[in-house]
Write a protein that holds these residues in place. Structure first.
Motif, PDB file in Angstrom:
ATOM      1  N   SER A  39       9.333  39.956   2.366  1.00  0.00           N
ATOM      2  CA  SER A  39       8.767  39.665   3.675  1.00  0.00           C
ATOM      3  C   SER A  39       8.572  38.172   3.891  1.00  0.00           C
ATOM      4  O   SER A  39       8.832  37.642   4.973  1.00  0.00           O
ATOM      5  CB  SER A  39       7.424  40.394   3.834  1.00  0.00           C
ATOM      6  OG  SER A  39       7.608  41.784   3.854  1.00  0.00           O
ATOM      7  N   ALA A  40       8.091  37.470   2.846  1.00  0.00           N
ATOM      8  CA  ALA A  40       7.909  36.026   2.959  1.00  0.00           C
ATOM      9  C   ALA A  40       9.244  35.329   3.167  1.00  0.00           C
ATOM     10  O   ALA A  40       9.353  34.388   3.965  1.00  0.00           O
ATOM     11  CB  ALA A  40       7.211  35.486   1.708  1.00  0.00           C
TER      12      ALA A  40
ATOM     13  N   THR B  85       7.618  37.535  -1.912  1.00  0.00           N
ATOM     14  CA  THR B  85       8.063  38.839  -1.440  1.00  0.00           C
ATOM     15  C   THR B  85       9.268  38.698  -0.516  1.00  0.00           C
ATOM     16  O   THR B  85       9.561  37.617   0.003  1.00  0.00           O
ATOM     17  CB  THR B  85       6.942  39.552  -0.669  1.00  0.00           C
ATOM     18  OG1 THR B  85       6.615  38.776   0.501  1.00  0.00           O
ATOM     19  CG2 THR B  85       5.695  39.703  -1.526  1.00  0.00           C
TER      20      THR B  85
ATOM     21  N   LYS C 142      -2.008  35.531  -1.429  1.00  0.00           N
ATOM     22  CA  LYS C 142      -2.270  35.989  -0.065  1.00  0.00           C
ATOM     23  C   LYS C 142      -2.482  34.833   0.894  1.00  0.00           C
ATOM     24  O   LYS C 142      -3.124  33.827   0.569  1.00  0.00           O
ATOM     25  CB  LYS C 142      -3.500  36.896  -0.059  1.00  0.00           C
ATOM     26  CG  LYS C 142      -3.847  37.477   1.303  1.00  0.00           C
ATOM     27  CD  LYS C 142      -5.087  38.352   1.196  1.00  0.00           C
ATOM     28  CE  LYS C 142      -5.504  38.895   2.555  1.00  0.00           C
ATOM     29  NZ  LYS C 142      -6.729  39.710   2.458  1.00  0.00           N
TER      30      LYS C 142
ATOM     31  N   SER D   3       8.187  40.907   9.636  1.00  0.00           N
ATOM     32  CA  SER D   3       7.826  40.573   8.255  1.00  0.00           C
ATOM     33  C   SER D   3       6.347  40.247   8.095  1.00  0.00           C
ATOM     34  O   SER D   3       5.812  40.329   6.987  1.00  0.00           O
ATOM     35  CB  SER D   3       8.677  39.404   7.748  1.00  0.00           C
ATOM     36  OG  SER D   3       8.704  38.348   8.671  1.00  0.00           O
ATOM     37  N   LEU D   4       5.663  39.875   9.170  1.00  0.00           N
ATOM     38  CA  LEU D   4       4.234  39.584   9.089  1.00  0.00           C
ATOM     39  C   LEU D   4       3.387  40.843   8.966  1.00  0.00           C
ATOM     40  O   LEU D   4       2.175  40.743   8.741  1.00  0.00           O
ATOM     41  CB  LEU D   4       3.783  38.776  10.307  1.00  0.00           C
ATOM     42  CG  LEU D   4       4.182  37.303  10.340  1.00  0.00           C
ATOM     43  CD1 LEU D   4       3.748  36.656  11.646  1.00  0.00           C
ATOM     44  CD2 LEU D   4       3.585  36.557   9.155  1.00  0.00           C
TER      45      LEU D   4
ATOM     46  N   PHE E  46      10.281  35.913   6.759  1.00  0.00           N
ATOM     47  CA  PHE E  46       9.510  35.079   7.681  1.00  0.00           C
ATOM     48  C   PHE E  46      10.009  33.637   7.660  1.00  0.00           C
ATOM     49  O   PHE E  46      10.112  32.986   8.703  1.00  0.00           O
ATOM     50  CB  PHE E  46       8.026  35.122   7.328  1.00  0.00           C
ATOM     51  CG  PHE E  46       7.183  34.230   8.189  1.00  0.00           C
ATOM     52  CD1 PHE E  46       6.910  34.566   9.500  1.00  0.00           C
ATOM     53  CD2 PHE E  46       6.673  33.041   7.685  1.00  0.00           C
ATOM     54  CE1 PHE E  46       6.138  33.738  10.304  1.00  0.00           C
ATOM     55  CE2 PHE E  46       5.904  32.204   8.480  1.00  0.00           C
ATOM     56  CZ  PHE E  46       5.638  32.562   9.799  1.00  0.00           C
TER      57      PHE E  46
ATOM     58  N   THR F 290      -0.823  39.195   7.346  1.00  0.00           N
ATOM     59  CA  THR F 290      -0.778  38.553   6.047  1.00  0.00           C
ATOM     60  C   THR F 290       0.652  38.424   5.531  1.00  0.00           C
ATOM     61  O   THR F 290       1.548  39.173   5.917  1.00  0.00           O
ATOM     62  CB  THR F 290      -1.580  39.356   5.001  1.00  0.00           C
ATOM     63  OG1 THR F 290      -1.075  40.694   4.941  1.00  0.00           O
ATOM     64  CG2 THR F 290      -3.048  39.381   5.347  1.00  0.00           C
ATOM     65  N   LEU F 291       0.822  37.447   4.668  1.00  0.00           N
ATOM     66  CA  LEU F 291       2.037  37.294   3.880  1.00  0.00           C
ATOM     67  C   LEU F 291       1.647  37.137   2.420  1.00  0.00           C
ATOM     68  O   LEU F 291       0.564  36.632   2.108  1.00  0.00           O
ATOM     69  CB  LEU F 291       2.828  36.055   4.324  1.00  0.00           C
ATOM     70  CG  LEU F 291       3.768  36.180   5.520  1.00  0.00           C
ATOM     71  CD1 LEU F 291       4.418  34.832   5.792  1.00  0.00           C
ATOM     72  CD2 LEU F 291       4.835  37.240   5.289  1.00  0.00           C
ATOM     73  N   TYR F 292       2.543  37.555   1.539  1.00  0.00           N
ATOM     74  CA  TYR F 292       2.340  37.379   0.106  1.00  0.00           C
ATOM     75  C   TYR F 292       3.523  36.605  -0.454  1.00  0.00           C
ATOM     76  O   TYR F 292       4.679  36.948  -0.194  1.00  0.00           O
ATOM     77  CB  TYR F 292       2.204  38.729  -0.598  1.00  0.00           C
ATOM     78  CG  TYR F 292       0.908  39.428  -0.292  1.00  0.00           C
ATOM     79  CD1 TYR F 292      -0.199  39.277  -1.123  1.00  0.00           C
ATOM     80  CD2 TYR F 292       0.789  40.221   0.843  1.00  0.00           C
ATOM     81  CE1 TYR F 292      -1.399  39.918  -0.832  1.00  0.00           C
ATOM     82  CE2 TYR F 292      -0.408  40.863   1.146  1.00  0.00           C
ATOM     83  CZ  TYR F 292      -1.494  40.705   0.302  1.00  0.00           C
ATOM     84  OH  TYR F 292      -2.681  41.334   0.594  1.00  0.00           O
TER      85      TYR F 292
END
Length: 378
Positions: free
Chosen positions: A73-74, A71, A114, A42-43, A77, A66-68
């Motif tokens: 992905s966040a 999302t 970000k 996810s990172l 994570f 990066t993470l946003y």
């Protein structure tokens, strides 16, 4: 993208043939994969970046991820981090992310979505991997240049509000790194902020938990070597501007860059003599062509500040769009140079680094395949 690999390291191994050995190889590559194999995919679902050490022969690079906020992905994570309660760095990152995303919090108002993590990868220093550096990015309308302007010419926003906002970010970053904020650090950061010329912006605030305690301030939007020198004089930077003025001035005369960035280190409440000067080109920070960078690259080559083999590999390989066949379908990768930074100590050049990016997007083929599989399952 979450289905392409189980870890960042597994994803990077899919890119091995696309990364020149002149830039990353040997122990540098092995340690990069080892470190990133401990990190969740996810990172890197939106992409990743390398900090290439262009001044040294060893082919190695640090890793930027990066993470946003908000999302998938966040969320992935956060779930991954909570399954590892022994990982103090992950817990600190999650706490910071939650505060950034909390409606009504000062940090939510000040920072963008970000969040950057920078992982040191150095084969010369084996042992336990250090915590990543943590960097936050203030919104464009805060921490801006006020020097020589009045409140009336800044939309009614004065330095008092800017100082308050800066304090929020500094406290958040230092706490996430395990440091207790100190007044001397904030006062020095305020001095830097007050010295910013109109058009400049404090674009990042960060720190490294496992390095010497301190703050890293990133300034963008400096338009000329003269403006850079004046700004540094107002901050009382303890270095020698003439050390970089000739080189940067020559590039300016040739139109090699659009604007400059400045990277300042605060330790013990004082500015350190280390100074980073970054070059940015027209078109923003995500340009996928090499040609706009040739003025800076040619300048580095002529001055012999970077390894020739690395300059050639960078100019010939890190640009354009590619199709990659991953574990779960096809995706597109956009490659380019984000910025190039020179670091000085006093009046001597110490380092040259190229910050390169890989942005990833699912291709229409992957989307079509996913839709077809969904229909079959239904």
């Amino acid at each position: 993208m979450l289905a392409q690999a189980d870890s960042v390291g597994e994803l990077l191994e899919q890119f091995r043939s696309r990364i020149p050995t002149a830039l990353i190889d040997g122990a540098g590559w092995d340690m990069l994969v080892e470190r990133s194999s401990e990190l969740p995919i996810s990172l890197s679902t939106t992409g990743f970046g390398f900090e290439l050490h262009m001044h040294e022969a060893t082919p190695r690079a640090d890793l930027g991820l990066t993470l946003y906020l908000g999302t998938q992905s966040a969320a992935h994570f956060e779930e991954w981090s909570r399954s590892r309660p022994e990982d103090e760095s992950a817990r600190a990152i999650i706490d910071l992310l939650n505060e950034m995303g909390r409606e009504g919090s000062a940090l939510h108002r000040i920072t963008g979505a970000k969040f950057l993590l920078e992982y040191d990868i150095d084969p010369a220093h084996p042992g336990p991997f250090p915590w990543p550096g943590i960097f936050l990015y203030p919104n464009d309308d805060v921490l801006t240049g006020h020097y020589g302007r009045t409140v009336a010419t800044t939309g009614g926003v004065g330095l008092a509000q800017e100082f308050e906002d800066l304090g929020v970010i500094v406290e958040a970053v230092m706490a996430a790194c395990g440091f207790v904020p100190q007044g001397s650090e904030l006062r020095q950061a305020e001095k830097v902020l007050a010295a910013l010329p109109p058009g400049a912006h404090m674009g990042s605030v960060g720190s490294f938990p496992d390095r010497a305690r301190g703050l890293r301030l990133g300034i963008t939007g400096i338009r000329s070597v003269g403006e850079l020198t004046s700004f540094l004089e107002r901050t009382d930077w303890p270095g020698q501007p003439e050390g970089f003025a000739s080189f940067v001035g020559d590039l300016e005369e040739r139109g090699a860059f659009a604007h400059l960035g400045v990277h300042l280190h605060i330790e013990g409440g004082e500015l350190r003599p280390e100074l980073g000067v970054s070059f940015y080109i027209e078109g923003g920070q995500w340009v996928r062509e090499t040609e706009p960078w040739m003025g800076v690259l040619d300048g580095l080559s002529a001055s012999e500040l970077a390894v020739p083999e690395k300059l050639r590999a960078l100019s010939q390989s890190w640009a354009g769009t590619e199709t990659v066949f991953g574990r779960q379908g096809v995706f597109l990768v956009v490659k380019g140079i984000h910025h190039i930074k020179m670091t000085m100590v006093g009046d001597r050049f110490k380092e040259v680094k190229a910050y390169v990016f890989c942005l990833m997007f699912p291709s229409f083929l992957s989307v079509a395949a996913s839709d077809a599989a969904t229909l079959r399952n239904e």
